[in-house]
Design an enzyme around this catalytic site. Structure first.
Site, PDB file in Angstrom:
ATOM      1  N   LYS A  54       5.375 -34.998  11.114  1.00 39.41           N
ATOM      2  CA  LYS A  54       4.126 -34.796  10.394  1.00 39.41           C
ATOM      3  C   LYS A  54       3.925 -35.918   9.383  1.00 39.41           C
ATOM      4  O   LYS A  54       4.892 -36.359   8.768  1.00 39.41           O
ATOM      5  CB  LYS A  54       4.142 -33.440   9.679  1.00 39.41           C
ATOM      6  CG  LYS A  54       4.305 -32.236  10.595  1.00 39.41           C
ATOM      7  CD  LYS A  54       3.056 -31.948  11.391  1.00 39.41           C
ATOM      8  CE  LYS A  54       3.205 -30.657  12.197  1.00 39.41           C
ATOM      9  NZ  LYS A  54       1.971 -30.275  12.896  1.00 39.41           N
ATOM     10  N   SER A 101       6.239 -21.361  16.324  1.00 40.02           N
ATOM     11  CA  SER A 101       5.814 -22.556  15.592  1.00 40.02           C
ATOM     12  C   SER A 101       4.636 -22.222  14.699  1.00 40.02           C
ATOM     13  O   SER A 101       3.874 -21.299  14.970  1.00 40.02           O
ATOM     14  CB  SER A 101       5.419 -23.675  16.567  1.00 40.02           C
ATOM     15  OG  SER A 101       4.273 -23.314  17.307  1.00 40.02           O
ATOM     16  N   HIS A 161       2.061 -26.183  25.481  1.00 36.11           N
ATOM     17  CA  HIS A 161       1.343 -25.996  24.219  1.00 36.11           C
ATOM     18  C   HIS A 161       0.062 -25.230  24.536  1.00 36.11           C
ATOM     19  O   HIS A 161      -0.554 -25.439  25.580  1.00 36.11           O
ATOM     20  CB  HIS A 161       1.023 -27.347  23.584  1.00 36.11           C
ATOM     21  CG  HIS A 161       0.683 -27.253  22.128  1.00 36.11           C
ATOM     22  ND1 HIS A 161      -0.490 -26.675  21.678  1.00 36.11           N
ATOM     23  CD2 HIS A 161       1.360 -27.651  21.016  1.00 36.11           C
ATOM     24  CE1 HIS A 161      -0.509 -26.732  20.350  1.00 36.11           C
ATOM     25  NE2 HIS A 161       0.595 -27.305  19.930  1.00 36.11           N
ATOM     26  N   ARG A 162      -0.343 -24.327  23.636  1.00 38.79           N
ATOM     27  CA  ARG A 162      -1.472 -23.438  23.937  1.00 38.79           C
ATOM     28  C   ARG A 162      -2.741 -23.785  23.155  1.00 38.79           C
ATOM     29  O   ARG A 162      -3.603 -22.925  22.944  1.00 38.79           O
ATOM     30  CB  ARG A 162      -1.076 -21.995  23.672  1.00 38.79           C
ATOM     31  CG  ARG A 162      -0.627 -21.729  22.235  1.00 38.79           C
ATOM     32  CD  ARG A 162      -0.285 -20.267  22.018  1.00 38.79           C
ATOM     33  NE  ARG A 162       0.084 -20.016  20.631  1.00 38.79           N
ATOM     34  CZ  ARG A 162       0.127 -18.811  20.065  1.00 38.79           C
ATOM     35  NH1 ARG A 162      -0.174 -17.741  20.782  1.00 38.79           N
ATOM     36  NH2 ARG A 162       0.474 -18.659  18.802  1.00 38.79           N
TER      37      ARG A 162
END
Length: 420
Positions: free
Chosen positions: A155, A343, A273-274
């Protein structure tokens, strides 16, 4: 003369056969009776049109869906509908969804409609491969037998050059992170080209593996058009990678099914990943549940998928996330188990509660909760691993922090905060 025939699709005395596909819906009628609304769903999702017809083929008669359960639920109703397998093409998720999640969402006779769950019989399910590796296979190639796997997204999730990204990756992997992960919108840019990143990162990975004697992997985001994804997957395999990440919702079900075949040929696991799921999963009265999405993804064959945390920043309460995770880890005919991924807003202080709620068969992804450590990403990675170890050992985090300065600083900063 009879004009409409929606009630012909309702038979509350009907007992579904073992070879029928059952779908559960929540719906709220709009100007029609609950029975007619349910019949409209069954009609439109199977063989129907709005009116009686001049001729009905025999196969069409045998293919009529049947509403066999109808009960009041809050402001609406729960309906269960049985679908003969003659309605479905073998092995095609897109054809399945065009029926059970297609035109029905646009009907004026419904204020709201939500696909809650579906139950495919084995005769239908057998045409799907499921995950190539699943939980057991991933644990084997990662060499992690008992504890949760750890993952981190550098990040901020955008803006890194290839060299900067590689430096961060080295620190994270060296600190104890198992899986470095690209974020959902991080693919290929002038400042960080996929082709350069994949080569540099796997070189760094090999160095860290030699130094730590731990297996490390990179969940590199190959999302794009199908031809681009295939080329990117080949690059990953050529560099010795064993994972790819795909944004499965924005990519689409057909593309995901195709990439499941491609990745099997290349020996690659799929991290799902959604991103964009909440556009149709979040409204509790309308859309499709995340549970149903996870079931579709498992059928196609992702190896791990984001499901929520119940303690972090993303929507999804404990009961919902627990139900999804339990399904992903349950026995389901020949389909392998899938690793749930927690997450969103996680940090070391939340590890005991997270593991207590969901167990050790979990991928724990902490981005800001690692990268935001006062002493940097390596210290953040070690703090996360130490917190997980403490939770598994039944040791209080404050006690563990006495021998882990990295964990102590993480607790000093975040404590046991649950982000909103």
């Amino acid at each position: 003369m009879k004009v409409e025939w929606y009630l012909d699709f309702v038979d509350l005395d009907y007992t579904p056969g073992r070879d029928e596909l059952i779908v559960e819906y929540y719906f709220e009628p709009n100007g029609v009776s609950p029975e007619e609304a349910a019949g409209r769903i069954a009609s439109e999702s199977s063989i129907g049109t709005w009116t009686t017809l001049w001729k009905m083929p025999e196969m069409a008669k045998r293919s009529m869906a049947k509403v066999f359960y109808l009960e009041k639920s809050g402001e609406g109703y729960i309906a269960k509908i049985a679908y003969p397998l003659t309605l479905f093409e073998e092995g095609s998720i897109v054809q399945l969804l065009s029926a059970i999640a297609g035109n029905i969402f646009g009907m004026k006779a419904l204020k709201n409609l939500r696909l809650l769950d579906f139950h495919p019989p084995y005769e239908y399910l057998r045409h799907f491969k499921g995950p190539q590796y699943g939980v057991k296979g991933i644990r084997e190639f990662m060499g992690v037998k008992e504890r949760p796997l750890t993952a981190t997204v550098p990040k901020p999730k955008m803006g890194w050059s290839v060299d900067e990204y590689a430096e961060i990756a080295y620190e994270l992997w060296s600190g104890g992170i198992d899986l470095l992960k690209d974020d959902e919108n991080f693919t290929s840019f002038p400042f960080n080209r996929f082709e350069e990143r994949v080569k540099k990162l796997y070189r760094i990975r090999d160095i860290v593996e030699a130094e730590t004697e731990e297996r490390k992997e990179y969940l590199i985001n190959i999302t794009g058009s199908v031809d681009v994804m295939e080329k990117r997957a080949e690059l990953v395999a050529n560099e010795g990678g064993q994972y790819v990440m795909i944004d499965i919702i924005v990519t689409g079900w057909s593309a995901l099914q195709y990439m499941r075949e491609v990745t099997e040929d290349l020996g690659l696991a799929i991290h799902a990943h959604r991103a964009m799921h909440a556009a149709f999963t979040r409204n509790p009265k309308h859309g499709i549940t995340m549970y149903a999405i996870a079931k579709l993804a498992r059928m196609i064959g992702v190896d791990q998928i984001h499901t929520g945390t119940a303690v972090g920043k993303m929507a999804g309460d404990y009961e919902e996330v627990k139900r999804i995770n339990d399904f992903l880890l349950s026995k389901w005919e020949h389909i392998r188990e899938v690793f749930p991924v927690a997450s969103g807003g996680l940090h070391p202080g939340l590890m005991p509660e997270l593991i207590r709620l969901f167990g050790k068969d979990l991928v724990i992804q902490a981005g800001g909760g690692v990268m935001g450590h006062p002493d940097g990403p390596r210290a953040g990675a070690k703090a996360l691993r130490d917190a997980i170890d403490a939770a598994l050992e039944g040791v209080d985090l404050e006690e563990k922090a006495k021998s882990s300065p990295e964990l102590k600083k993480a607790l000093d900063k975040w404590g046991y905060l649950k982000p909103k």
